[in-house]
Design a protein around this motif. Structure first.
Motif, PDB file in Angstrom:
ATOM      1  N   ASP A   1     -44.710 -29.601 -23.992  1.00 63.13           N
ATOM      2  CA  ASP A   1     -43.662 -28.895 -23.266  1.00 63.13           C
ATOM      3  C   ASP A   1     -43.849 -29.099 -21.772  1.00 63.13           C
ATOM      4  OD1 ASP A   1     -42.106 -26.949 -25.217  1.00 63.13           O
ATOM      5  OD2 ASP A   1     -44.207 -26.984 -25.857  1.00 63.13           O
ATOM      6  N   ALA A   2     -42.765 -29.433 -21.087  1.00 60.96           N
ATOM      7  CA  ALA A   2     -42.764 -29.528 -19.629  1.00 60.96           C
ATOM      8  C   ALA A   2     -41.946 -28.361 -19.099  1.00 60.96           C
ATOM      9  CB  ALA A   2     -42.157 -30.847 -19.172  1.00 60.96           C
ATOM     10  N   LEU A   3     -42.593 -27.492 -18.338  1.00 60.68           N
ATOM     11  CA  LEU A   3     -41.923 -26.332 -17.763  1.00 60.68           C
ATOM     12  C   LEU A   3     -41.769 -26.552 -16.267  1.00 60.68           C
ATOM     13  CD1 LEU A   3     -44.165 -25.116 -20.060  1.00 60.68           C
ATOM     14  CD2 LEU A   3     -42.608 -23.239 -19.707  1.00 60.68           C
ATOM     15  N   TRP A   4     -40.537 -26.735 -15.828  1.00 66.98           N
ATOM     16  CA  TRP A   4     -40.243 -26.977 -14.419  1.00 66.98           C
ATOM     17  C   TRP A   4     -39.997 -25.636 -13.742  1.00 66.98           C
ATOM     18  CZ3 TRP A   4     -40.769 -31.887 -12.733  1.00 66.98           C
ATOM     19  CH2 TRP A   4     -40.774 -32.895 -13.702  1.00 66.98           C
ATOM     20  N   ARG A   5     -40.839 -25.293 -12.792  1.00 68.93           N
ATOM     21  CA  ARG A   5     -40.708 -24.032 -12.055  1.00 68.93           C
ATOM     22  C   ARG A   5     -40.976 -24.282 -10.567  1.00 68.93           C
ATOM     23  NH1 ARG A   5     -38.972 -23.499 -16.402  1.00 68.93           N
ATOM     24  NH2 ARG A   5     -39.188 -21.744 -17.831  1.00 68.93           N
ATOM     25  N   PRO A   6     -40.027 -24.924  -9.868  1.00 67.75           N
ATOM     26  CA  PRO A   6     -40.217 -25.207  -8.446  1.00 67.75           C
ATOM     27  C   PRO A   6     -40.559 -23.939  -7.664  1.00 67.75           C
ATOM     28  CG  PRO A   6     -38.248 -26.293  -9.263  1.00 67.75           C
ATOM     29  CD  PRO A   6     -38.724 -25.368 -10.355  1.00 67.75           C
ATOM     30  N   GLY A   7     -41.494 -24.055  -6.758  1.00 66.48           N
ATOM     31  CA  GLY A   7     -41.865 -22.943  -5.895  1.00 66.48           C
ATOM     32  C   GLY A   7     -43.003 -22.083  -6.414  1.00 66.48           C
ATOM     33  N   LEU A   8     -43.341 -22.192  -7.699  1.00 68.09           N
ATOM     34  CA  LEU A   8     -44.447 -21.389  -8.220  1.00 68.09           C
ATOM     35  C   LEU A   8     -45.789 -22.007  -7.856  1.00 68.09           C
ATOM     36  CD1 LEU A   8     -43.586 -20.174 -11.849  1.00 68.09           C
ATOM     37  CD2 LEU A   8     -43.576 -18.886  -9.711  1.00 68.09           C
ATOM     38  N   ASP A   9     -46.741 -21.163  -7.491  1.00 66.61           N
ATOM     39  CA  ASP A   9     -48.097 -21.646  -7.241  1.00 66.61           C
ATOM     40  C   ASP A   9     -48.827 -21.781  -8.575  1.00 66.61           C
ATOM     41  OD1 ASP A   9     -48.691 -19.052  -8.015  1.00 66.61           O
ATOM     42  OD2 ASP A   9     -49.482 -18.447  -6.072  1.00 66.61           O
ATOM     43  N   ARG A  10     -50.103 -22.203  -8.523  1.00 70.03           N
ATOM     44  CA  ARG A  10     -50.867 -22.444  -9.746  1.00 70.03           C
ATOM     45  C   ARG A  10     -50.986 -21.177 -10.608  1.00 70.03           C
ATOM     46  NH1 ARG A  10     -54.358 -26.812 -10.933  1.00 70.03           N
ATOM     47  NH2 ARG A  10     -55.721 -26.359 -12.681  1.00 70.03           N
ATOM     48  N   ALA A  11     -51.196 -20.030  -9.988  1.00 72.07           N
ATOM     49  CA  ALA A  11     -51.301 -18.791 -10.747  1.00 72.07           C
ATOM     50  C   ALA A  11     -49.986 -18.492 -11.475  1.00 72.07           C
ATOM     51  CB  ALA A  11     -51.681 -17.630  -9.834  1.00 72.07           C
ATOM     52  N   GLY A  12     -48.882 -18.717 -10.808  1.00 72.52           N
ATOM     53  CA  GLY A  12     -47.588 -18.515 -11.435  1.00 72.52           C
ATOM     54  C   GLY A  12     -47.351 -19.491 -12.573  1.00 72.52           C
ATOM     55  N   LEU A  13     -47.764 -20.745 -12.376  1.00 75.28           N
ATOM     56  CA  LEU A  13     -47.624 -21.749 -13.432  1.00 75.28           C
ATOM     57  C   LEU A  13     -48.493 -21.396 -14.638  1.00 75.28           C
ATOM     58  CD1 LEU A  13     -47.510 -24.999 -11.285  1.00 75.28           C
ATOM     59  CD2 LEU A  13     -45.608 -23.963 -12.543  1.00 75.28           C
ATOM     60  N   ARG A  14     -49.700 -20.864 -14.376  1.00 75.81           N
ATOM     61  CA  ARG A  14     -50.571 -20.439 -15.488  1.00 75.81           C
ATOM     62  C   ARG A  14     -49.898 -19.339 -16.298  1.00 75.81           C
ATOM     63  NH1 ARG A  14     -57.055 -20.216 -14.272  1.00 75.81           N
ATOM     64  NH2 ARG A  14     -57.312 -22.469 -14.253  1.00 75.81           N
ATOM     65  N   ALA A  15     -49.290 -18.388 -15.613  1.00 76.55           N
ATOM     66  CA  ALA A  15     -48.607 -17.297 -16.309  1.00 76.55           C
ATOM     67  C   ALA A  15     -47.454 -17.831 -17.155  1.00 76.55           C
ATOM     68  CB  ALA A  15     -48.103 -16.264 -15.297  1.00 76.55           C
ATOM     69  N   VAL A  16     -46.698 -18.771 -16.625  1.00 83.22           N
ATOM     70  CA  VAL A  16     -45.588 -19.366 -17.366  1.00 83.22           C
ATOM     71  C   VAL A  16     -46.114 -20.113 -18.594  1.00 83.22           C
ATOM     72  CG1 VAL A  16     -43.814 -21.169 -17.260  1.00 83.22           C
ATOM     73  CG2 VAL A  16     -44.010 -19.516 -15.415  1.00 83.22           C
ATOM     74  N   SER A  17     -47.221 -20.836 -18.444  1.00 91.44           N
ATOM     75  CA  SER A  17     -47.771 -21.579 -19.577  1.00 91.44           C
ATOM     76  C   SER A  17     -48.205 -20.631 -20.687  1.00 91.44           C
ATOM     77  CB  SER A  17     -48.929 -22.476 -19.143  1.00 91.44           C
ATOM     78  OG  SER A  17     -50.058 -21.725 -18.764  1.00 91.44           O
ATOM     79  N   GLU A  18     -48.740 -19.478 -20.332  1.00 88.80           N
ATOM     80  CA  GLU A  18     -49.173 -18.521 -21.345  1.00 88.80           C
ATOM     81  C   GLU A  18     -47.984 -17.884 -22.063  1.00 88.80           C
ATOM     82  OE1 GLU A  18     -52.342 -15.854 -20.428  1.00 88.80           O
ATOM     83  OE2 GLU A  18     -53.513 -17.438 -19.467  1.00 88.80           O
ATOM     84  N   SER A  19     -46.813 -17.903 -21.437  1.00 88.55           N
ATOM     85  CA  SER A  19     -45.633 -17.386 -22.124  1.00 88.55           C
ATOM     86  C   SER A  19     -45.278 -18.268 -23.321  1.00 88.55           C
ATOM     87  CB  SER A  19     -44.444 -17.275 -21.164  1.00 88.55           C
ATOM     88  OG  SER A  19     -43.940 -18.555 -20.835  1.00 88.55           O
ATOM     89  N   LEU A  20     -45.669 -19.525 -23.288  1.00 88.89           N
ATOM     90  CA  LEU A  20     -45.414 -20.445 -24.394  1.00 88.89           C
ATOM     91  C   LEU A  20     -46.618 -20.563 -25.326  1.00 88.89           C
ATOM     92  CD1 LEU A  20     -42.617 -21.819 -24.022  1.00 88.89           C
ATOM     93  CD2 LEU A  20     -43.858 -23.956 -23.985  1.00 88.89           C
ATOM     94  N   ALA A  21     -47.816 -20.657 -24.761  1.00 94.98           N
ATOM     95  CA  ALA A  21     -49.028 -20.921 -25.552  1.00 94.98           C
ATOM     96  C   ALA A  21     -49.685 -19.660 -26.083  1.00 94.98           C
ATOM     97  CB  ALA A  21     -50.034 -21.703 -24.706  1.00 94.98           C
TER      98      ALA A  21
END
Length: 157
Positions: free
Chosen positions: A11-31
């Motif tokens: 899965d590729a989750l495109w979230r422009p503007g999010l920092d690494r912590a925000g991207l980690r949170a988004v990844s956990e919403s899927l995983a």
């Protein structure tokens, strides 16, 4: 007789503007909940990501997180993604960003990470495939042990 193909969901989750912590949170919403444990120092803020559901690998870049997941045990996954500006030096003296993402994905799958020289990665070391990212990006999935793989690719914008 060859081993049956293993299914790897990418899965590729495109979230422009999010920092690494925000991207980690988004990844956990899927995983689901992800834990980390560094085999060298026992730190839990880095190291191979793990989830209760099976094998997992994550890669982060500006505004993008890529997750590779496979159910069950015994598989080791590695995924890497990088912006590919097409100009400037290539990391580690490799041919291009695609070669870099291939080497880093294999090193994530082996568990060695960048403790090992990326130029030492052999072409036959793992099953690998380039990810179908848009122009300006390079990415690779690696699977160990090397075996037939069916990749299911999804983009979330």
């Amino acid at each position: 007789m060859s081993a049956p193909a293993v299914l790897v969901r990418v899965d590729a989750l495109w979230r422009p503007g999010l920092d690494r912590a925000g991207l980690r949170a988004v990844s956990e919403s899927l995983a689901g909940p992800v834990t980390r444990l560094c085999p060298r120092c026992a730190g839990t803020d880095h190291g191979r990501p793990r989830t209760a559901g099976g094998a997992l690998s994550l890669a982060y870049a500006a505004g993008l997180v890529v997750l590779a997941r496979a159910e069950g045990t015994g598989l080791r996954l590695g995924v890497d993604v990088e912006p590919d500006p097409g100009v400037g030096p290539t990391p580690a003296g490799l041919a291009d960003r695609a070669a870099w993402t291939r080497a880093e994905a294999v090193l994530k799958a082996t568990g060695e990470g960048l403790r090992r020289d990326p130029t030492s990665v052999r072409a036959d070391e793992a099953w690998t495939t380039a990810l179908p990212l848009p122009p300006g990006w390079a990415g690779t999935l690696a699977v160990l042990p090397a075996r037939p793989v069916e990749v299911r690719w999804r983009e979330h914008r």
